[in-house]
Design a protein around this motif. Structure first.
Motif, PDB file in Angstrom:
ATOM      1  N   LYS A   4     -83.746  -7.924 -13.165  1.00  0.00           N
ATOM      2  CA  LYS A   4     -84.425  -7.494 -11.940  1.00  0.00           C
ATOM      3  C   LYS A   4     -84.327  -8.562 -10.853  1.00  0.00           C
ATOM      4  O   LYS A   4     -84.049  -8.283  -9.702  1.00  0.00           O
ATOM      5  N   PHE A   5     -84.580  -9.813 -11.250  1.00  0.00           N
ATOM      6  CA  PHE A   5     -84.500 -10.925 -10.290  1.00  0.00           C
ATOM      7  C   PHE A   5     -83.099 -11.024  -9.711  1.00  0.00           C
ATOM      8  O   PHE A   5     -82.905 -11.123  -8.509  1.00  0.00           O
ATOM      9  N   ARG A   6     -82.097 -10.967 -10.587  1.00  0.00           N
ATOM     10  CA  ARG A   6     -80.697 -11.127 -10.157  1.00  0.00           C
ATOM     11  C   ARG A   6     -80.303 -10.015  -9.184  1.00  0.00           C
ATOM     12  O   ARG A   6     -79.607 -10.252  -8.207  1.00  0.00           O
ATOM     13  N   ASN A   7     -80.741  -8.807  -9.469  1.00  0.00           N
ATOM     14  CA  ASN A   7     -80.362  -7.659  -8.637  1.00  0.00           C
ATOM     15  C   ASN A   7     -81.076  -7.646  -7.299  1.00  0.00           C
ATOM     16  O   ASN A   7     -80.580  -7.076  -6.336  1.00  0.00           O
ATOM     17  N   ALA A   8     -82.263  -8.244  -7.238  1.00  0.00           N
ATOM     18  CA  ALA A   8     -83.092  -8.077  -6.040  1.00  0.00           C
ATOM     19  C   ALA A   8     -83.191  -9.315  -5.165  1.00  0.00           C
ATOM     20  O   ALA A   8     -83.794  -9.270  -4.118  1.00  0.00           O
ATOM     21  N   SER A   9     -82.620 -10.425  -5.610  1.00  0.00           N
ATOM     22  CA  SER A   9     -82.891 -11.666  -4.893  1.00  0.00           C
ATOM     23  C   SER A   9     -81.628 -12.372  -4.435  1.00  0.00           C
ATOM     24  O   SER A   9     -80.627 -12.394  -5.143  1.00  0.00           O
ATOM     25  N   SER A  10     -81.701 -12.977  -3.258  1.00  0.00           N
ATOM     26  CA  SER A  10     -80.597 -13.798  -2.759  1.00  0.00           C
ATOM     27  C   SER A  10     -80.889 -15.278  -3.009  1.00  0.00           C
ATOM     28  O   SER A  10     -80.135 -16.147  -2.610  1.00  0.00           O
ATOM     29  N   LEU A  11     -82.012 -15.562  -3.667  1.00  0.00           N
ATOM     30  CA  LEU A  11     -82.380 -16.952  -3.944  1.00  0.00           C
ATOM     31  C   LEU A  11     -81.571 -17.485  -5.125  1.00  0.00           C
ATOM     32  O   LEU A  11     -81.087 -16.717  -5.951  1.00  0.00           O
ATOM     33  N   LYS A  12     -81.445 -18.817  -5.198  1.00  0.00           N
ATOM     34  CA  LYS A  12     -80.762 -19.440  -6.332  1.00  0.00           C
ATOM     35  C   LYS A  12     -81.717 -19.449  -7.510  1.00  0.00           C
ATOM     36  O   LYS A  12     -82.819 -19.970  -7.408  1.00  0.00           O
ATOM     37  N   GLY A  13     -81.306 -18.858  -8.610  1.00  0.00           N
ATOM     38  CA  GLY A  13     -82.160 -18.814  -9.791  1.00  0.00           C
ATOM     39  C   GLY A  13     -81.655 -19.742 -10.866  1.00  0.00           C
ATOM     40  O   GLY A  13     -80.477 -19.713 -11.215  1.00  0.00           O
ATOM     41  N   ILE A  14     -82.545 -20.592 -11.372  1.00  0.00           N
ATOM     42  CA  ILE A  14     -82.228 -21.447 -12.511  1.00  0.00           C
ATOM     43  C   ILE A  14     -83.135 -21.008 -13.650  1.00  0.00           C
ATOM     44  O   ILE A  14     -84.351 -20.904 -13.482  1.00  0.00           O
TER      45      ILE A  14
END
Length: 205
Positions: free
Chosen positions: A74-84
């Motif tokens: 969900k995070f990956r699909n909805a966010s343009s932020l860098k996720g670690i």
């Protein structure tokens, strides 16, 4: 909202999800960074400066089932932020780690950092915040900057790779400069630093 994307985090600050208040991780961050708790972070556990988010997968999350996987997707699909993604790799959660690694790194294309406990997770977060405070455009795990070999959290993360001890971890950091660049290296780039056998182990890991 899936993530509080409009949040601007000042340098030296961390915005933490309310659910972490009172945890060992939050206690270890106190005094090292300016930690502010917020209720509306959605899927994100911690917001760092420079549009970077931490999603923390605890030992309990992995044992409890697949809910954490849905959260990551969900995070990956909805966010343009860098996720670690920081994941607690313990004797109990070890059996689930390979599946998490495949999902995060291969399918979602995000950075994955294994830690033994919340103490190590707090060290990594502090390291990220300090790096960003020193250099606004940098992120030691997602940027192109040269990481300093003296940083213990980075070294500990590298030494979790099979066949990599302290010496090889230092060599790899000197050669590649960051965990991100190391993750993107193929066997031919790794071999000159550590030899063919360990290069294959690192690439497989």
């Amino acid at each position: 909202p899936v993530t509080a994307g409009s949040i601007v985090v000042p340098l030296g600050h961390v915005i933490g999800n309310e659910k972490w208040r009172g945890s060992e991780l939050a206690q270890r961050l106190q005094g090292k960074v300016r930690l502010i708790f917020e209720d509306a972070l959605g899927l994100v556990d911690f917001h760092l400066p420079n549009r970077t988010c931490i999603l923390l997968i605890s030992e309990a999350d992995m044992v409890a089932g697949d809910e954490f996987k849905r959260r990551l997707v969900k995070f990956r699909n909805a966010s343009s932020l860098k996720g670690i993604v920081i994941v607690e790799k313990t004797p109990i959660s070890d059996q689930y780690y390979l599946g998490v690694q495949k999902l995060v790194v291969l399918e979602l294309g995000m950075v994955l950092l294994p830690v033994a406990n919340q103490g190590e997770a707090s060290q990594l977060i502090i390291q990220l915040v300090r790096e960003q405070s020193r250099d606004r455009g940098s992120n030691p795990f997602a940027g192109r900057q040269r990481a300093r070999p003296a940083e213990p959290a980075v070294l500990q993360a590298l030494q979790r790779i099979p066949g990599v001890g302290r010496t090889k971890a230092l060599l790899l950091l000197q050669r590649f400069g960051s965990i991100h660049r190391l993750c993107n290296a193929g066997t031919p780039q790794l071999e000159p630093a550590v030899g063919p056998t360990v290069a294959q182990q690192i690439y497989t890991f």
